[in-house]
Design a protein around this motif. Structure first.
Motif, mmCIF file in Angstrom:
data_model
loop_
_atom_site.group_PDB
_atom_site.id
_atom_site.type_symbol
_atom_site.label_atom_id
_atom_site.label_comp_id
_atom_site.label_asym_id
_atom_site.label_seq_id
_atom_site.Cartn_x
_atom_site.Cartn_y
_atom_site.Cartn_z
ATOM 1 N N LEU A 29 0.819 -1.209 0.000
ATOM 2 C CA LEU A 29 0.000 0.000 0.000
ATOM 3 C C LEU A 29 0.856 1.264 0.000
ATOM 4 C CD1 LEU A 29 -2.763 -0.853 2.615
ATOM 5 C CD2 LEU A 29 -3.030 -0.647 0.158
ATOM 6 N N ALA A 30 2.051 1.150 0.559
ATOM 7 C CA ALA A 30 2.911 2.321 0.725
ATOM 8 C C ALA A 30 3.096 3.074 -0.586
ATOM 9 C CB ALA A 30 4.259 1.908 1.288
ATOM 10 N N GLY A 31 2.901 4.381 -0.511
ATOM 11 C CA GLY A 31 3.065 5.242 -1.670
ATOM 12 C C GLY A 31 1.829 5.368 -2.541
ATOM 13 N N THR A 120 -10.776 -4.125 2.683
ATOM 14 C CA THR A 120 -10.299 -5.235 1.872
ATOM 15 C C THR A 120 -9.723 -4.697 0.570
ATOM 16 O OG1 THR A 120 -12.041 -6.642 2.784
ATOM 17 C CG2 THR A 120 -10.969 -7.413 0.781
ATOM 18 N N ILE A 121 -8.533 -5.208 0.209
ATOM 19 C CA ILE A 121 -7.910 -4.844 -1.064
ATOM 20 C C ILE A 121 -8.369 -5.844 -2.115
ATOM 21 C CG2 ILE A 121 -5.746 -4.601 -2.322
ATOM 22 C CD1 ILE A 121 -4.423 -3.982 0.388
ATOM 23 N N SER A 122 -8.848 -5.325 -3.235
ATOM 24 C CA SER A 122 -9.265 -6.160 -4.355
ATOM 25 C C SER A 122 -8.751 -5.509 -5.631
ATOM 26 C CB SER A 122 -10.792 -6.282 -4.372
ATOM 27 O OG SER A 122 -11.210 -7.050 -5.481
ATOM 28 N N GLY A 123 -7.636 -6.020 -6.141
ATOM 29 C CA GLY A 123 -7.014 -5.407 -7.313
ATOM 30 C C GLY A 123 -6.557 -4.003 -6.983
ATOM 31 N N ASP A 124 -7.034 -3.014 -7.725
ATOM 32 C CA ASP A 124 -6.654 -1.628 -7.446
ATOM 33 C C ASP A 124 -7.723 -0.907 -6.620
ATOM 34 O OD1 ASP A 124 -8.576 -1.423 -9.417
ATOM 35 O OD2 ASP A 124 -7.460 0.002 -10.651
ATOM 36 N N GLU A 125 -8.604 -1.691 -5.978
ATOM 37 C CA GLU A 125 -9.653 -1.111 -5.135
ATOM 38 C C GLU A 125 -9.430 -1.418 -3.662
ATOM 39 O OE1 GLU A 125 -13.442 -1.076 -8.176
ATOM 40 O OE2 GLU A 125 -13.285 -2.741 -6.755
ATOM 41 N N LYS A 142 -21.352 -0.553 1.444
ATOM 42 C CA LYS A 142 -20.074 -0.864 0.801
ATOM 43 C C LYS A 142 -19.541 0.420 0.184
ATOM 44 C CE LYS A 142 -18.141 -3.470 -3.050
ATOM 45 N NZ LYS A 142 -18.481 -4.333 -4.182
ATOM 46 N N ILE A 143 -18.353 0.840 0.643
ATOM 47 C CA ILE A 143 -17.723 2.042 0.111
ATOM 48 C C ILE A 143 -16.459 1.601 -0.626
ATOM 49 C CG2 ILE A 143 -16.697 4.289 0.639
ATOM 50 C CD1 ILE A 143 -18.384 4.268 3.220
ATOM 51 N N THR A 144 -16.328 2.028 -1.859
ATOM 52 C CA THR A 144 -15.203 1.616 -2.702
ATOM 53 C C THR A 144 -14.304 2.799 -3.005
ATOM 54 O OG1 THR A 144 -16.602 -0.086 -3.718
ATOM 55 C CG2 THR A 144 -14.552 0.483 -4.871
ATOM 56 N N PHE A 145 -12.996 2.573 -2.854
ATOM 57 C CA PHE A 145 -11.958 3.544 -3.205
ATOM 58 C C PHE A 145 -11.083 2.891 -4.268
ATOM 59 C CE2 PHE A 145 -13.219 4.340 1.108
ATOM 60 C CZ PHE A 145 -13.275 5.710 1.216
ATOM 61 N N LYS A 146 -10.478 3.705 -5.135
ATOM 62 C CA LYS A 146 -9.649 3.180 -6.208
ATOM 63 C C LYS A 146 -8.349 3.953 -6.315
ATOM 64 C CE LYS A 146 -10.319 1.214 -10.715
ATOM 65 N NZ LYS A 146 -11.345 0.788 -11.645
ATOM 66 N N LYS A 147 -7.265 3.226 -6.670
ATOM 67 C CA LYS A 147 -5.959 3.860 -6.879
ATOM 68 C C LYS A 147 -6.031 4.827 -8.030
ATOM 69 C CE LYS A 147 -3.104 0.086 -6.394
ATOM 70 N NZ LYS A 147 -1.902 -0.666 -6.640
#
Length: 147
Positions: A29-31, A120-125, A142-147
Motif C-alpha cells: 500500500l505504501a506510496g 479489503t484490497i481487491s485489485g486496485d480497489e 459498501k464504500i469503494t476507493f480506487k488507486k
C-alpha cells in the motif's frame, strides 16, 4: 425505531471513523493514494410500512453525502495513512496489512483484535463493508476507493 436509527447511525459513523483512521506498517500500500469511487447501501429483509420513509431517508443520506466524493487515503512507507475529506486532513493514523486486509488501528503498536475494523484490497480497489441488523432488516454498506 429511534433506538434502531441511533444504533445504525452510530455503527455507520464508527465504520466511517475507521475509514478516516486507517492504520498499518510498510506494505504494498505504501506510496499509494486511493480516492472514493462509489457507495452502495442496501436493505435486506422486510421493511415494515411505518419505517419505509425513514429507511429511504437513511439510504439517501448516505448515497447523497458529498463528503465521500472528496475523500482520499494516502498510505505512507512509515506505516501512517493520511485521510483527507474535502481537503481537510484527519488525525494521524496507522495501518497494518495482512494479506488482502488493511486493519484499522489508532497507534503503530496496537494489536489486531478479532473485532478490529478493516478494509479489503481487491485489485486496485480498497473496499470498506459494514452490516447492521435490527428489527428483521439488514443494512449493508459498501464504500469503494480506487488507486
Amino acid at each position: 425505531m429511534k433506538k434502531f436509527v441511533v444504533g445504525f447511525v452510530a455503527a455507520f459513523v464508527a465504520a466511517m471513523m475507521c475509514v478516516c483512521f486507517v492504520a498499518c506498517g510498510a506494505s504494498a500500500l505504501a506510496g499509494n493514494t486511493y480516492s472514493y469511487v462509489d457507495i452502495e447501501v442496501k436493505v435486506d429483509g422486510n421493511v415494515p410500512d411505518e419505517y419505509k420513509d425513514m429507511v429511504d431517508m437513511i439510504i439517501n443520506s448516505f448515497e447523497n453525502n458529498s463528503n465521500f466524493e472528496n475523500m482520499t487515503m494516502t498510505f505512507n512507507s512509515d506505516g501512517t495513512v493520511v485521510t483527507k475529506v474535502s481537503g481537510e486532513e484527519s488525525e494521524k493514523a496507522y495501518y497494518k496489512q495482512e494479506g488482502d486486509k488493511v486493519y484499522i488501528l489508532e497507534s503503530a503498536d496496537e494489536e489486531i483484535a478479532d473485532d478490529t475494523e478493516y478494509l479489503t484490497i481487491s485489485g486496485d480497489e480498497l473496499i470498506m463493508s459494514n452490516e447492521e441488523s435490527n428489527l428483521g432488516m439488514t443494512f449493508k454498506i459498501k464504500i469503494t476507493f480506487k488507486k
